[in-house]
Design an enzyme around this catalytic site. Sequence first.
Site, PDB file in Angstrom:
ATOM      1  N   ASP A 115     -46.643  85.909 -74.803  1.00 51.13           N
ATOM      2  CA  ASP A 115     -45.681  86.340 -73.793  1.00 51.13           C
ATOM      3  C   ASP A 115     -44.278  86.417 -74.384  1.00 51.13           C
ATOM      4  OD1 ASP A 115     -43.960  86.519 -71.493  1.00 51.13           O
ATOM      5  OD2 ASP A 115     -45.615  85.772 -70.274  1.00 51.13           O
TER       6      ASP A 115
ATOM      7  N   SER B 103     -45.008  86.562 -62.803  1.00 56.64           N
ATOM      8  CA  SER B 103     -43.645  86.576 -63.308  1.00 56.64           C
ATOM      9  C   SER B 103     -42.711  85.923 -62.286  1.00 56.64           C
ATOM     10  CB  SER B 103     -43.224  88.004 -63.641  1.00 56.64           C
ATOM     11  OG  SER B 103     -42.069  88.012 -64.437  1.00 56.64           O
TER      12      SER B 103
ATOM     13  N   HIS C 273     -46.866  89.275 -71.542  1.00 56.66           N
ATOM     14  CA  HIS C 273     -46.364  89.114 -70.190  1.00 56.66           C
ATOM     15  C   HIS C 273     -46.849  90.282 -69.327  1.00 56.66           C
ATOM     16  CE1 HIS C 273     -43.577  87.344 -67.302  1.00 56.66           C
ATOM     17  NE2 HIS C 273     -43.192  88.570 -66.970  1.00 56.66           N
TER      18      HIS C 273
END
Length: 438
Positions: A355, A258, A388
């Site tokens: 995601d 991330s 994600h």
Amino acid sequence: MSEQTDKGEGTGGRATRDATAFLRAQFAEQKRIATIQPQAPPALLARVSRWFWATVLREFAHQFALITGTLIGLLGAFGGFRHRLGRLAGLGLGGLLVVQLRHAIAAHRSAATIEDALEGLPESEDNRIPLRELALPPLMFVAPEVSRERGVLFSEADGVRLRLDIYRPRELPEGPRPAVIQVHGGGWLSGSRFEQGIPLLNHLAGLGWVGFNIDYRLSPEATWPDHIVDVKRAIAWVREHATELGIDPDQIAITGGSAGGHLTALAGLTANDPAFQPGFEQADTSVIAAVPFYGVYDFTNSSGHYYPQLRSWTFEQVVLKKPLEGNEELYRAASPLFRVHADAPPYMVIHGDRDTLVPVGDARDFAAKLKRVSNSDVRYVELAGAEHAFDLWPSVRSARVADAIGRFLTSLTSNPDSRTTQTPQGDDFVQTAGSTSN
């Protein structure tokens, strides 16, 4: 120098202490996030909530399916299907089981086909995460064969004491070991070394690596480029202390997810850049490889992949604190997509095709440009059905991705010649792990 070490500590004691540290970190983090001003817009909070529950459901699909199947069995065993309410409950549970099995099968397929993206790399069953840890995923957080030194101070900036945790094999092989630096995620404003990257570092330590799980300053207190400066300080510190740490200063890799994926990608592309090394411009901050997970690669959103709140709140109000208009060069300089060059180190770029927070299109663009421009090996792993931060949860998918990273990094240290390009040329090189998306 450090806060604590677990050498000689039993598995149960370490697990208890880890759980306590995790809970304390989460409490402090949530308390801190609640005070951030200006507050996050409702649309962004709704997106984050949707992501969280989707990730839990997808990554724990195997366990949820087992629980749901057990409930259906118990309902039938105790005669529940003889009653209308019981039949309705069974029908609902059956539908839920179908969804859970779909997610479980997708995770299994995407994990199994990661092999496609690793074509040409040596394989060893001895280097895989054990089956017992796949059956009980939390075991991935507790590795008896790995020792950890927690809270080693590596820098201090603006009154913030930056620390790292060191993961080593309990039985160190002879000679200096390769090192890997782990950079946590959290939108550049949250996250910590207490809950991210631990299964991966345990796995790599089991392969003979020495891992470093690092802090960096967080926004809104920190303003870009403080975050990447701290990552660079960590690289420089590890290299400077290589002898006492027992590592090879010429074999330092970096990984993160991330925001940590963004910082990982940028660190790999900006070795020794004085703009990101104030006060330590002469330090060597190069790395032999970068493995970013679900990172952000284009702050300018030039291809239109992102939702408006990422720029209008996260970048313009919290992290960079400047609007894109009039500051285009600042945004481009912070974007790995615009820093790609021929001498980039080898990359393994990992992203899920579901995601919610960082759309996969940005990763596809970044990986494709890397392949066009870089002279080094580039691997792109796109995981079908993965959300994600899928690796926050110890799952079958995250275990197999950790296996893949171990193979990729080990191939670079055992055979330096493998760092040059080995994958097909052109944009069609992208290798998708079990991809079913359009």
